[in-house]
Design an enzyme around this catalytic site. Sequence first.
Site, PDB file in Angstrom:
ATOM      1  N   ALA A 237       0.985  -1.483   0.128  1.00 31.93           N
ATOM      2  CA  ALA A 237      -0.044   0.190  -0.183  1.00 31.93           C
ATOM      3  C   ALA A 237       0.862   0.641  -0.196  1.00 31.93           C
ATOM      4  O   ALA A 237       1.955   1.737   0.662  1.00 31.93           O
ATOM      5  CB  ALA A 237      -0.974  -0.015   1.528  1.00 31.93           C
ATOM      6  N   LYS A 238      -0.278   2.219  -0.344  1.00 30.60           N
ATOM      7  CA  LYS A 238       1.141   3.323  -0.840  1.00 30.60           C
ATOM      8  C   LYS A 238       1.203   4.291   0.942  1.00 30.60           C
ATOM      9  O   LYS A 238       2.646   4.435   0.800  1.00 30.60           O
ATOM     10  CB  LYS A 238       0.219   4.744  -1.350  1.00 30.60           C
ATOM     11  CG  LYS A 238       0.114   4.105  -2.797  1.00 30.60           C
ATOM     12  CD  LYS A 238      -0.731   5.536  -3.094  1.00 30.60           C
ATOM     13  CE  LYS A 238      -1.122   5.250  -4.553  1.00 30.60           C
ATOM     14  NZ  LYS A 238      -2.370   5.826  -6.028  1.00 30.60           N
ATOM     15  N   ARG A 239       0.429   3.699   2.097  1.00 26.45           N
ATOM     16  CA  ARG A 239       1.218   4.207   2.866  1.00 26.45           C
ATOM     17  C   ARG A 239       1.727   3.735   3.723  1.00 26.45           C
ATOM     18  O   ARG A 239       2.411   3.777   4.551  1.00 26.45           O
ATOM     19  CB  ARG A 239      -0.406   4.642   3.546  1.00 26.45           C
ATOM     20  CG  ARG A 239      -1.754   5.225   2.983  1.00 26.45           C
ATOM     21  CD  ARG A 239      -2.807   5.736   3.151  1.00 26.45           C
ATOM     22  NE  ARG A 239      -3.969   6.213   2.391  1.00 26.45           N
ATOM     23  CZ  ARG A 239      -3.989   5.303   0.899  1.00 26.45           C
ATOM     24  NH1 ARG A 239      -3.733   3.763   1.940  1.00 26.45           N
ATOM     25  NH2 ARG A 239      -4.861   5.387   0.485  1.00 26.45           N
TER      26      ARG A 239
END
Length: 276
Positions: A237-239
């Site tokens: 995930a990007k986060r």
Amino acid sequence: MVVTRFAPSPNGSLHLGHAYSAIVAHDIAAKRGGRFLLRIEDIDGARSLPEKADEFRRDLEWLGLEWDEVPAQSSRLAAYEEVAQYLLHEGLLYPCTCTRKEIEAMAVRLGPEGAIYPGTCKGQKLDPAKPVALRLDVDRALAETGELFWEDEVHGTEIADPRGFGDVVLVRKDAPASYHLAATLDDAADGVTLVTRGEDLFGATHIHRVLQELLGLPVPIWHHHPILLDPSGEKLAKRRHSASLADRRAAGEDGRALADRLREGRFPAGITLATA
Ligand code: GLU
Ligand code: ZN
């Protein structure tokens, strides 16, 4: 001629999963003598950052990919609006003023995108002061299209059944389209013949296939590739932790060598490809 695409949303940096997805789309086009397109999906209002789109172009270049860029979604809002008006006029959309919180409180079933909307606003007189989204009347849509199928290079022939998603939003309260409407229209406008993307978006194809039929759009083939998982077995995930491509690039890593390792399935420690 095969036309594939990579369609990132510029609301965060790209990570290895995006690199893998772009490489799959790029290499299929290259091997089959086709075209590989880049489309920036920037209809998230203030969350869509132009500087991220520039970063993506540098990332792809760094990976050694070549592409043709097609218009970004933010330049196509009028086209989305026109199609939404047509669908509304045909009685295939209905307005909904419910908030996400309200829907979560009333939903009886959970679908792949969270709570399934139970159709509360359908046929109701709504408060004109409240912001309105437009939802697809899925039962009505299916009554019009009849049974539909789609072809996936990885998964074979699928029956298109969007009922698991409920009456999805096609026009958001804050944008003239949702991902489903914009991506479906753009794939047609861009002449995409093979929709390449991660398996995490497999379910969305049920909706997209119905929209194509309602709108008389050309029907592509799909290629849903397995996605990369992080050490805890979750989707990158990007986060979460996974270093962005921009970080790797800034650290002086060789992008072409990384791309070749991804092609060969030699992933960084702890990263695996999901088995379908
Ligand atoms: N813009 C979507 C995303 O970044 C991908 C859309 C698609 O490939 O259909 O998740
Ligand atoms: Zn509603």
